[in-house]
Design an enzyme around this catalytic site. Structure first.
Site, short mmCIF file in Angstrom:
data_model
loop_
_atom_site.label_atom_id
_atom_site.label_comp_id
_atom_site.label_asym_id
_atom_site.label_seq_id
_atom_site.Cartn_x
_atom_site.Cartn_y
_atom_site.Cartn_z
N ASN A 9 0.88 -1.17 0.00
CA ASN A 9 0.00 0.00 0.00
C ASN A 9 0.91 1.22 0.00
O ASN A 9 1.47 1.57 1.03
CB ASN A 9 -0.90 -0.03 1.25
CG ASN A 9 -1.70 1.26 1.39
OD1 ASN A 9 -1.76 2.06 0.45
ND2 ASN A 9 -2.29 1.47 2.56
N TRP A 10 1.06 1.80 -1.18
CA TRP A 10 2.02 2.91 -1.32
C TRP A 10 1.47 4.21 -0.74
O TRP A 10 2.20 5.21 -0.68
CB TRP A 10 2.38 3.10 -2.79
CG TRP A 10 3.35 2.07 -3.32
CD1 TRP A 10 4.04 1.13 -2.58
CD2 TRP A 10 3.76 1.89 -4.68
NE1 TRP A 10 4.84 0.40 -3.40
CE2 TRP A 10 4.70 0.82 -4.70
CE3 TRP A 10 3.43 2.50 -5.89
CZ2 TRP A 10 5.29 0.37 -5.88
CZ3 TRP A 10 4.02 2.06 -7.06
CH2 TRP A 10 4.95 1.01 -7.06
N LYS A 11 0.20 4.24 -0.37
CA LYS A 11 -0.41 5.48 0.16
C LYS A 11 -0.14 6.63 -0.81
O LYS A 11 -0.16 6.40 -2.02
CB LYS A 11 0.08 5.75 1.58
CG LYS A 11 -0.06 4.51 2.46
CD LYS A 11 0.08 4.76 3.92
CE LYS A 11 -0.09 3.43 4.66
NZ LYS A 11 -0.22 3.60 6.10
N HIS A 96 -9.82 1.54 4.33
CA HIS A 96 -8.53 1.64 5.02
C HIS A 96 -8.67 2.60 6.19
O HIS A 96 -9.43 3.57 6.12
CB HIS A 96 -7.45 2.12 4.05
CG HIS A 96 -6.09 2.11 4.66
ND1 HIS A 96 -5.62 3.16 5.43
CD2 HIS A 96 -5.11 1.16 4.66
CE1 HIS A 96 -4.41 2.85 5.87
NE2 HIS A 96 -4.08 1.65 5.42
N GLU A 98 -7.00 4.99 7.22
CA GLU A 98 -6.80 6.42 6.92
C GLU A 98 -8.03 7.00 6.23
O GLU A 98 -8.37 8.17 6.42
CB GLU A 98 -5.52 6.61 6.09
CG GLU A 98 -4.29 6.46 6.99
CD GLU A 98 -3.09 5.80 6.35
OE1 GLU A 98 -2.96 5.83 5.12
OE2 GLU A 98 -2.28 5.22 7.11
N GLU A 167 -6.20 -4.72 10.13
CA GLU A 167 -5.13 -3.75 10.40
C GLU A 167 -5.48 -2.97 11.67
O GLU A 167 -6.25 -2.01 11.61
CB GLU A 167 -5.01 -2.76 9.24
CG GLU A 167 -4.62 -3.39 7.92
CD GLU A 167 -3.99 -2.37 6.99
OE1 GLU A 167 -2.83 -2.58 6.61
OE2 GLU A 167 -4.62 -1.35 6.67
N GLY A 173 1.82 2.33 10.77
CA GLY A 173 2.79 3.43 10.67
C GLY A 173 3.42 3.80 11.99
O GLY A 173 4.07 4.83 12.11
N SER A 213 2.71 -2.11 10.43
CA SER A 213 4.15 -2.19 10.71
C SER A 213 4.77 -3.55 10.36
O SER A 213 5.64 -4.05 11.07
CB SER A 213 4.44 -1.82 12.17
OG SER A 213 4.04 -0.47 12.41
N GLY A 235 4.71 1.39 4.96
CA GLY A 235 6.06 1.97 4.95
C GLY A 235 7.12 1.08 4.32
O GLY A 235 7.91 1.55 3.48
P1 PGA Z 1 2.37 0.36 7.73
O1 PGA Z 1 0.96 0.61 6.97
O2 PGA Z 1 2.93 -0.93 7.16
O3 PGA Z 1 3.21 1.56 7.36
O4 PGA Z 1 2.07 0.26 9.17
C1 PGA Z 1 0.08 -0.44 6.69
C2 PGA Z 1 -1.16 0.09 6.02
O5 PGA Z 1 -1.58 1.21 6.32
O6 PGA Z 1 -1.77 -0.59 5.16
#
Ligand code: PGA
Length: 249
Positions: A9-11, A96, A98, A167, A173, A213, A235
């Site tokens: 997931n490159w966000k 997600h 976010e 998640e 993150g 993470s 990340g």
């Molecule tokens: P992260 O993000 O690996 O940076 O914790 C995971 C995600 O938001 O899908």
């Protein structure tokens, strides 16, 4: 055996040129083993470039990070499912954390997105998970149950294409990974819920990914758990070498 999905997931990172360069480097260095799939959830503007870069590669899939449920219309700034498909996406993240916590997406909206994707034969990856406050109040399983209630009423044949990602919000993150036991407990609960709501066959074939993470150092112990069928990586997916180590763990 459910094939593992290692998903990036490159966000809001990597535009078209950056995506193409990343994928060239990745494909030159890393090859997933059989029974493993590698999915990239890229920014909408990078879908076409990513799909072109992966055209000749097998076991890879490109997805978007969000869609709107209407096929077209006066919805400034949104991307519809048919547009994402036209650009080369065959999967989409839905709900997600976010989207839920930064952009205020509700369960009802998440449900509409899942339906629009299934109707277009695009794989929804439905993300669920509790906040730290909810975990501390011992509400993890009830929050996940509420978030999965958007699946009520969907038919089993369509649901066979769905993927779920657990998640925990407090692990995204932050560098704090859920322990493998915490993750397994949530995944087992999700599988039993799908089994009770729909069927045992559907539940045992469904892929349930862990996210929060994930890094090269913890991927193996997480993937060794019975009900963890892959990872959604933020990340650590932004560097070809670290994501390559996750894919080839
Ligand atoms: P992260 O993000 O690996 O940076 O914790 C995971 C995600 O938001 O899908």
């Amino acid at each position: 055996m459910r094939p593992l999905i290692l998903a990036a997931n490159w966000k809001m990172h990597l535009g078209p040129a950056g995506a193409a360069a990343f994928l060239r480097e990745f494909l030159a260095g890393y090859h997933p083993a059989s029974n493993r799939e590698v999915w990239f959830f890229v920014p909408s503007v990078s879908v076409a470039a990513a799909a072109a870069a992966l055209r000749d590669a097998t076991a890879f899939r490109v997805g978007v990070q969000n869609v709107y449920w209407e096929p077209k219309g006066a919805f400034t700034g949104e991307t519809s499912v048919p547009m994402a498909v036209e650009a080369g996406a065959s999967a989409a993240l839905v709900g997600h954390s976010e989207r839920r916590h930064v952009f205020g997406e509700t369960d009802a909206e998440t449900g509409l997105k899942v339906r629009a994707l299934l109707a277009a034969d695009v794989i929804p990856v439905l993300c669920v998970g509790e906040t730290l406050a909810e975990r501390e109040r011992d509400q993890t399983l009830s929050v996940v149950r509420r978030q999965l209630a958007v699946l009520d009423g969907l038919d089993r044949a369509a649901l066979a294409r769905l993927v779920i990602a657990y998640e925990p919000v407090w692990a995204i993150g932050t560098g704090k990974t859920a322990t493998k036991e915490q993750a397994q407990t949530a995944h087992q609960f999700i599988r039993s819920l799908v089994s009770n709501l729909f069927s045992t066959g559907l539940a045992s074939a469904m892929r349930i990914l862990y996210g929060g993470s994930v890094k090269p150092e913890n991927i193996s112990e997480l993937m060794a758990m019975d009900d963890i069928d892959g990872a959604l990586v933020g990340g650590a997916s932004l560097n070809p070498e670290s994501f390559g180590k996750i894919v080839c763990h």
